[in-house]
Motif scaffolding. Structure first.
Motif, mmCIF file in Angstrom:
data_model
loop_
_atom_site.group_PDB
_atom_site.id
_atom_site.type_symbol
_atom_site.label_atom_id
_atom_site.label_comp_id
_atom_site.label_asym_id
_atom_site.label_seq_id
_atom_site.Cartn_x
_atom_site.Cartn_y
_atom_site.Cartn_z
ATOM 1 N N GLY A 82 17.850 9.085 -19.843
ATOM 2 C CA GLY A 82 18.032 9.961 -18.699
ATOM 3 C C GLY A 82 16.768 10.522 -18.083
ATOM 4 N N ALA A 83 15.604 10.282 -18.697
ATOM 5 C CA ALA A 83 14.348 10.766 -18.108
ATOM 6 C C ALA A 83 14.016 9.953 -16.855
ATOM 7 C CB ALA A 83 13.217 10.657 -19.127
ATOM 8 N N MET A 84 13.156 10.527 -16.015
ATOM 9 C CA MET A 84 12.713 9.837 -14.801
ATOM 10 C C MET A 84 11.197 9.719 -14.848
ATOM 11 S SD MET A 84 15.471 9.234 -13.119
ATOM 12 C CE MET A 84 15.368 9.095 -11.368
ATOM 13 N N ALA A 85 10.674 8.627 -14.297
ATOM 14 C CA ALA A 85 9.232 8.423 -14.206
ATOM 15 C C ALA A 85 8.905 7.981 -12.789
ATOM 16 C CB ALA A 85 8.774 7.364 -15.209
ATOM 17 N N ARG A 86 7.775 8.414 -12.290
ATOM 18 C CA ARG A 86 7.331 8.032 -10.952
ATOM 19 C C ARG A 86 6.754 6.625 -11.006
ATOM 20 N NH1 ARG A 86 6.306 11.608 -6.702
ATOM 21 N NH2 ARG A 86 8.255 12.361 -7.500
ATOM 22 N N VAL A 87 7.123 5.800 -10.031
ATOM 23 C CA VAL A 87 6.600 4.441 -9.917
ATOM 24 C C VAL A 87 6.238 4.196 -8.452
ATOM 25 C CG1 VAL A 87 8.857 3.326 -9.573
ATOM 26 C CG2 VAL A 87 7.000 2.026 -10.591
ATOM 27 N N GLY A 88 5.183 3.420 -8.235
ATOM 28 C CA GLY A 88 4.799 3.021 -6.894
ATOM 29 C C GLY A 88 5.233 1.583 -6.653
ATOM 30 N N LEU A 89 5.647 1.291 -5.456
ATOM 31 C CA LEU A 89 6.078 -0.057 -5.075
ATOM 32 C C LEU A 89 5.214 -0.519 -3.917
ATOM 33 C CD1 LEU A 89 9.897 0.724 -5.105
ATOM 34 C CD2 LEU A 89 8.523 -0.221 -6.975
ATOM 35 N N LEU A 90 4.412 -1.542 -4.151
ATOM 36 C CA LEU A 90 3.549 -2.089 -3.112
ATOM 37 C C LEU A 90 4.399 -2.985 -2.229
ATOM 38 C CD1 LEU A 90 0.579 -2.148 -2.186
ATOM 39 C CD2 LEU A 90 0.304 -4.214 -3.573
ATOM 40 N N ALA A 91 4.612 -2.556 -0.982
ATOM 41 C CA ALA A 91 5.478 -3.264 -0.047
ATOM 42 C C ALA A 91 4.653 -3.775 1.122
ATOM 43 C CB ALA A 91 6.591 -2.352 0.445
ATOM 44 N N GLU A 92 4.717 -5.088 1.317
ATOM 45 C CA GLU A 92 3.997 -5.734 2.408
ATOM 46 C C GLU A 92 4.763 -5.557 3.718
ATOM 47 O OE1 GLU A 92 2.556 -10.033 2.807
ATOM 48 O OE2 GLU A 92 2.578 -9.677 0.661
ATOM 49 N N HIS A 93 4.055 -5.446 4.792
ATOM 50 C CA HIS A 93 4.654 -5.423 6.137
ATOM 51 C C HIS A 93 5.840 -4.472 6.239
ATOM 52 C CE1 HIS A 93 2.062 -8.677 7.327
ATOM 53 N NE2 HIS A 93 2.534 -9.452 6.383
ATOM 54 N N VAL A 94 5.605 -3.192 6.011
ATOM 55 C CA VAL A 94 6.666 -2.196 6.174
ATOM 56 C C VAL A 94 6.977 -2.079 7.658
ATOM 57 C CG1 VAL A 94 7.278 0.237 5.906
ATOM 58 C CG2 VAL A 94 6.082 -0.967 4.063
ATOM 59 N N ILE A 95 8.240 -2.285 7.994
ATOM 60 C CA ILE A 95 8.671 -2.315 9.391
ATOM 61 C C ILE A 95 9.125 -0.941 9.854
ATOM 62 C CG2 ILE A 95 10.386 -3.291 10.973
ATOM 63 C CD1 ILE A 95 10.332 -5.801 9.098
ATOM 64 N N GLY A 96 9.896 -0.246 9.017
ATOM 65 C CA GLY A 96 10.390 1.074 9.379
ATOM 66 C C GLY A 96 11.749 1.329 8.794
ATOM 67 N N VAL A 97 12.417 2.329 9.332
ATOM 68 C CA VAL A 97 13.723 2.746 8.843
ATOM 69 C C VAL A 97 14.815 2.109 9.694
ATOM 70 C CG1 VAL A 97 15.229 4.753 8.501
ATOM 71 C CG2 VAL A 97 12.788 4.910 7.971
ATOM 72 N N ASP A 98 15.890 1.687 9.031
ATOM 73 C CA ASP A 98 17.032 1.099 9.720
ATOM 74 C C ASP A 98 18.308 1.616 9.056
ATOM 75 O OD1 ASP A 98 18.514 -0.424 11.481
ATOM 76 O OD2 ASP A 98 17.699 -2.349 10.851
#
Length: 150
Positions: A82-98
């Motif tokens: 049940g613990a949470m850990a912060r993770v980063g996700l390297l995302a190419e070509h982020v377009i935006g919100v949809d």
């Protein structure tokens, strides 16, 4: 549901906005010795080391370079117990919100990639969800978050 849309090669993917804590510009990362190739390194986030997963490499695509629209997406990753850990996700070509309608989601039928979720047909073509809580195999989780699993 609101999603953050990005591309890997010519294909479109999305992360649920509810799973995202912050979106950051790309920053220098410290390499992690003996980590799988899809682990891009550690991000120094105000003194907190945050492991960063390269979503392109995780999907089996070798990224060409860091682009002006490449971002590090910070998310909370659920750990056993049940613990949470912060993770980063390297995302190419982020377009935006949809917006994706839940009724438009269909099973993808992708075997062997549990982090790739449902797909939706949108005005811009198919969009596949990336499920943050299913990104890491247990042995990778143990490598990246040993203190949390002790």
């Amino acid at each position: 549901m609101k999603v953050l849309v990005f591309q890997i090669g010519a294909d479109r993917y999305a992360l649920r906005l509810a799973a995202i804590a912050r979106v950051l510009p790309v920053a220098a990362l410290k390499a992690i010795a003996l980590a799988p190739p899809f682990v891009a390194g550690l991000l120094d986030l105000h003194g907190e080391p945050v492991p960063v997963i390269d979503l392109s490499r995780l999907a089996g695509v070798i990224p060409e370079q860091i682009w002006f629209d490449t971002r590090i997406v910070l998310a909370d990753y659920p750990l056993p117990g049940g613990a949470m850990a912060r993770v980063g996700l390297l995302a190419e070509h982020v377009i935006g919100v949809d917006t994706v309608n839940d009724a438009d989601l269909r099973e993808s039928g992708v075997a062997g990639a549990p982090f790739l979720g449902q797909v939706a047909s949108t005005a811009h073509g198919l969009l596949q969800l990336v499920e943050v809580d299913q990104l890491l195999a247990p042995e990778v989780c143990a490598l990246l978050f040993p203190q949390a699993l002790a």
